[in-house]
Design a protein around this motif. Structure first.
Motif, short mmCIF file in Angstrom:
data_model
loop_
_atom_site.label_atom_id
_atom_site.label_comp_id
_atom_site.label_asym_id
_atom_site.label_seq_id
_atom_site.Cartn_x
_atom_site.Cartn_y
_atom_site.Cartn_z
N ARG A 61 -14.94 -1.87 -1.37
CA ARG A 61 -14.90 -1.08 -0.14
C ARG A 61 -13.58 -1.27 0.59
O ARG A 61 -13.00 -0.31 1.12
N PHE A 73 -15.30 8.92 0.37
CA PHE A 73 -16.69 8.92 -0.07
C PHE A 73 -17.08 7.58 -0.67
O PHE A 73 -18.20 7.11 -0.46
N ARG A 74 -16.18 6.96 -1.39
CA ARG A 74 -16.48 5.64 -1.96
C ARG A 74 -16.74 4.61 -0.86
O ARG A 74 -17.64 3.78 -0.98
N ASN A 78 -20.12 5.37 0.49
CA ASN A 78 -21.12 4.98 -0.49
C ASN A 78 -21.35 3.48 -0.48
O ASN A 78 -22.49 3.00 -0.44
N ASP A 79 -20.26 2.69 -0.51
CA ASP A 79 -20.39 1.23 -0.52
C ASP A 79 -21.02 0.71 0.77
O ASP A 79 -21.75 -0.27 0.76
N SER A 131 -24.97 3.15 1.20
CA SER A 131 -25.91 3.08 0.08
C SER A 131 -26.30 1.65 -0.26
O SER A 131 -27.47 1.34 -0.41
N ASP A 132 -25.30 0.76 -0.37
CA ASP A 132 -25.59 -0.61 -0.80
C ASP A 132 -26.37 -1.40 0.24
O ASP A 132 -27.12 -2.32 -0.10
N ALA A 141 -30.18 4.95 -4.29
CA ALA A 141 -28.94 4.73 -5.04
C ALA A 141 -28.69 5.82 -6.07
O ALA A 141 -27.55 6.23 -6.31
N TRP A 157 -27.15 8.79 -4.35
CA TRP A 157 -25.76 8.52 -3.97
C TRP A 157 -24.86 8.51 -5.19
O TRP A 157 -23.69 8.91 -5.12
N ASN A 158 -25.37 8.06 -6.34
CA ASN A 158 -24.57 8.11 -7.56
C ASN A 158 -24.27 9.56 -7.95
O ASN A 158 -23.15 9.89 -8.37
N LEU A 162 -24.13 12.07 -5.86
CA LEU A 162 -23.17 12.58 -4.89
C LEU A 162 -21.76 12.07 -5.18
O LEU A 162 -20.77 12.78 -4.99
N GLY A 163 -21.68 10.81 -5.64
CA GLY A 163 -20.38 10.25 -6.00
C GLY A 163 -19.74 11.01 -7.15
O GLY A 163 -18.54 11.31 -7.13
#
Length: 264
Positions: free
Chosen positions: A137, A178-179, A182-183, A186-187, A194, A197-198, A200-201
């Protein structure tokens, strides 16, 4: 039934991402844009190679196995470093017409790297299970921050970067943003989502790939066009607050950096 649909969606999205990456790499090779963007070409090549490798790993050991987890994070570390190299390349093309400012920017980037490592160490607080997501992140946030500052700098001083450089930087920035999201979300808060979100990634990377394909559809000059500064009288009569201000800043930075050289 639902699990099968989700798995099918993931496979389709993985196939689209891989196809877009292969198309982008072929475009870089055919148009010979790899000479202009070697770091970006390396980043795309790494993405394609790791996508194929992870597909084999997940098929053999499963998505949740310890082996898959280790290999996944190892490939992610290399990918982020490759993306960071591509960002440095784009930044250099933005600022290479002004050597003094680019020299200063290099020092700022190194400082940001040190701050990122410090932030990562403080954020983990001996919780080593969170160390990898935190470092990931932090690196993505650093990439996004550098690109945002680069855009603001170019806008403020009216640098007028090449359209291709601008499109590549925009795609890198959007994907890194976005990463980070996501980190962070989502995490920590949406662990049970998850899978979504994967997806979407992968969709975010596909969108960035389409932007890069459009930007690189034509061959690019190997060097950015040299800045052609007008005579001083023209600046005084039109817009001295733009290019003249930037040239003065460049000269001042050059003098500062030159004065540091003779010191022992």
């Amino acid at each position: 039934m639902i699990a099968g649909i989700v798995q099918f969606q993931q496979m389709m999205m993985w196939a689209l991402d891989t196809a877009a990456g292969v198309a982008l790499l072929l475009l870089l090779l055919v148009r010979k844009n790899y000479r202009v963007y070697p770091a970006f070409t390396f980043y795309i090549s790494v993405n394609i190679a790791f996508a194929a490798s992870l597909f084999i790993v997940y098929r053999h050991w499963g998505f949740s196995s310890l082996v898959s987890w280790r290999i996944g994070w190892a490939t992610q570390a290399v990918t982020v470093c490759a993306r960071g190299w591509a960002v440095i390349e784009i930044s250099r093309r933005f600022l290479s017409r002004y050597p003094g400012i680019w020299a200063l920017a290099q020092r700022v980037l190194l400082t940001c790297g040190g701050v990122v490592l410090l932030y990562s160490g403080m954020a983990v607080r001996h919780q080593w299970k969170l160390s990898l997501p935190t470092v990931d992140r932090a690196l993505e946030l650093a990439i996004a921050a550098v690109l945002v500052v680069l855009f603001l700098f170019a806008r403020f001083y009216d640098l007028g970067p090449e359209r291709t450089d601008r499109s590549l930087a925009l795609g890198l920035c959007l994907y890194s943003c976005f990463r980070v999201l996501n980190d962070t979300i989502s995490d920590r808060y949406l662990y049970h989502y998850a899978t979504i979100w994967n997806l979407l990634g992968m969709l975010a990377f596909f969108a960035s790939s389409l932007l890069w394909i459009w930007a690189l559809r034509k061959s690019q000059p190997e060097r950015a066009a040299e800045e052609k500064l007008l005579p001083l009288g023209v600046y005084q009569s039109f817009a001295p607050q733009i290019n003249l201000r930037l040239q003065l800043l460049n000269d001042q930075v050059n003098r500062i950096l030159s004065s540091e050289g003779p010191r022992h």
